[in-house]
Design an enzyme around this catalytic site. Structure first.
Site, PDB file in Angstrom:
ATOM      1  CG  HIS A  58     -38.596 142.609  58.988  1.00 29.94           C
ATOM      2  ND1 HIS A  58     -39.462 143.624  58.650  1.00 29.94           N
ATOM      3  CD2 HIS A  58     -37.676 143.160  59.819  1.00 29.94           C
ATOM      4  CE1 HIS A  58     -39.091 144.740  59.260  1.00 29.94           C
ATOM      5  NE2 HIS A  58     -38.003 144.483  59.963  1.00 29.94           N
ATOM      6  CE  LYS A  79     -34.787 145.691  58.058  1.00 25.08           C
ATOM      7  NZ  LYS A  79     -34.762 146.094  59.479  1.00 25.08           N
ATOM      8  CG  ASP A  97     -41.760 146.575  56.836  1.00 27.33           C
ATOM      9  OD1 ASP A  97     -40.889 146.304  57.680  1.00 27.33           O
ATOM     10  OD2 ASP A  97     -42.966 146.600  57.098  1.00 27.33           O
ATOM     11  NE  ARG A 163     -10.015 142.943  60.323  1.00 25.08           N
ATOM     12  CZ  ARG A 163      -9.121 143.357  61.230  1.00 25.08           C
ATOM     13  NH1 ARG A 163      -9.232 142.942  62.491  1.00 25.08           N
ATOM     14  NH2 ARG A 163      -8.136 144.157  60.891  1.00 25.08           N
TER      15      ARG A 163
END
Length: 228
Positions: A58, A79, A97, A163
């Site tokens: 998905h 998305k 999808d 980071r």
């Protein structure tokens, strides 16, 4: 293993007893006038594709600067909207999808959409749109190698996000480790530009340049010289 089928090449005649024996065991006999070499070259790609390990994911798959980015995350995270913005900026949609993923060889994952799905997208508030009809054939691809997974999630202040980029994350799909980037979403963040940077950074790593590692190495060298 049992014999699944028998191929007879070069237009050779098959004896009746051979056909009767094969029929009694439920084994098909396929004949061709092509040479053995040519016949093998024709059926090998078909068999590799048909018998390759396959799964469905998905997400939304796009080609960004030639890099296959698979966007994943919870339903409604954005998305499709992100990929639509990338298409508007000149990149290409592969599937939205539902992404069918096939493993080829030892380390290649190929993603594509379902044949009935085509290059349609569901945009909440608008509905189903046809990207190929809206943006033209330049905006779509039939399939693409999945090279980086971009995991979208809502910002969690209690979670420690990367980071520096030194600790690389991966996700296993069909036994293959795929580089994964987790992008936390908060108001004002330009996820489209970040996605383009993810693709360009992957290309840079592919060419042998790891920006985070290079910066870390220079910083350590500077500290060691200053300490001495």
């Amino acid at each position: 293993f049992d014999v699944p089928a028998v191929f007879v090449s070069k237009g050779q005649e098959v004896p009746d007893y051979f056909v009767r024996t094969a029929t009694s065991h439920g084994i098909p006999v396929l004949c061709s006038h092509r040479s053995t070499k040519t016949l093998y070259q024709r059926i090998k790609p078909f068999l590799e594709k048909s018998l390759a390990p396959t799964t469905t994911l998905h997400g939304s798959l796009a080609s960004v600067y030639g890099v296959g980015l698979l966007f994943m995350g919870e339903s409604g995270i954005g998305k499709s909207e992100c990929v639509l913005d990338l298409v508007e900026r000149g990149h290409r949609l592969v599937a939205d999808d539902l992404v069918i993923v096939t493993r080829q060889g030892n380390d290649v994952l190929i993603g594509r959409g379902h044949e009935l799905q085509g290059h349609h997208m569901e945009i909440r508030g608008i509905g189903i749109i046809d990207v190929s009809a809206l943006f033209g054939v330049r905006a779509v691809r039939q399939q693409k190698r999945i090279e980086v997974i971009v995991n979208l999630e809502l910002w969690d202040q209690d979670r420690a996000y990367s980071r520096t980029g030194l600790d690389e994350e991966t996700r296993t799909v069909l036994g293959i480790e795929v580089p994964t980037v987790t992008v936390p979403l908060n108001p004002g963040k330009n996820i489209t530009v970040i996605s383009e940077v993810v693709a360009m950074n992957h290309l840079l790593k592919y060419s042998g340049t790891h920006s985070a590692a290079a910066f870390d190495r220079k910083l350590r060298q500077y500290l060691e010289q200053d300490y001495e």
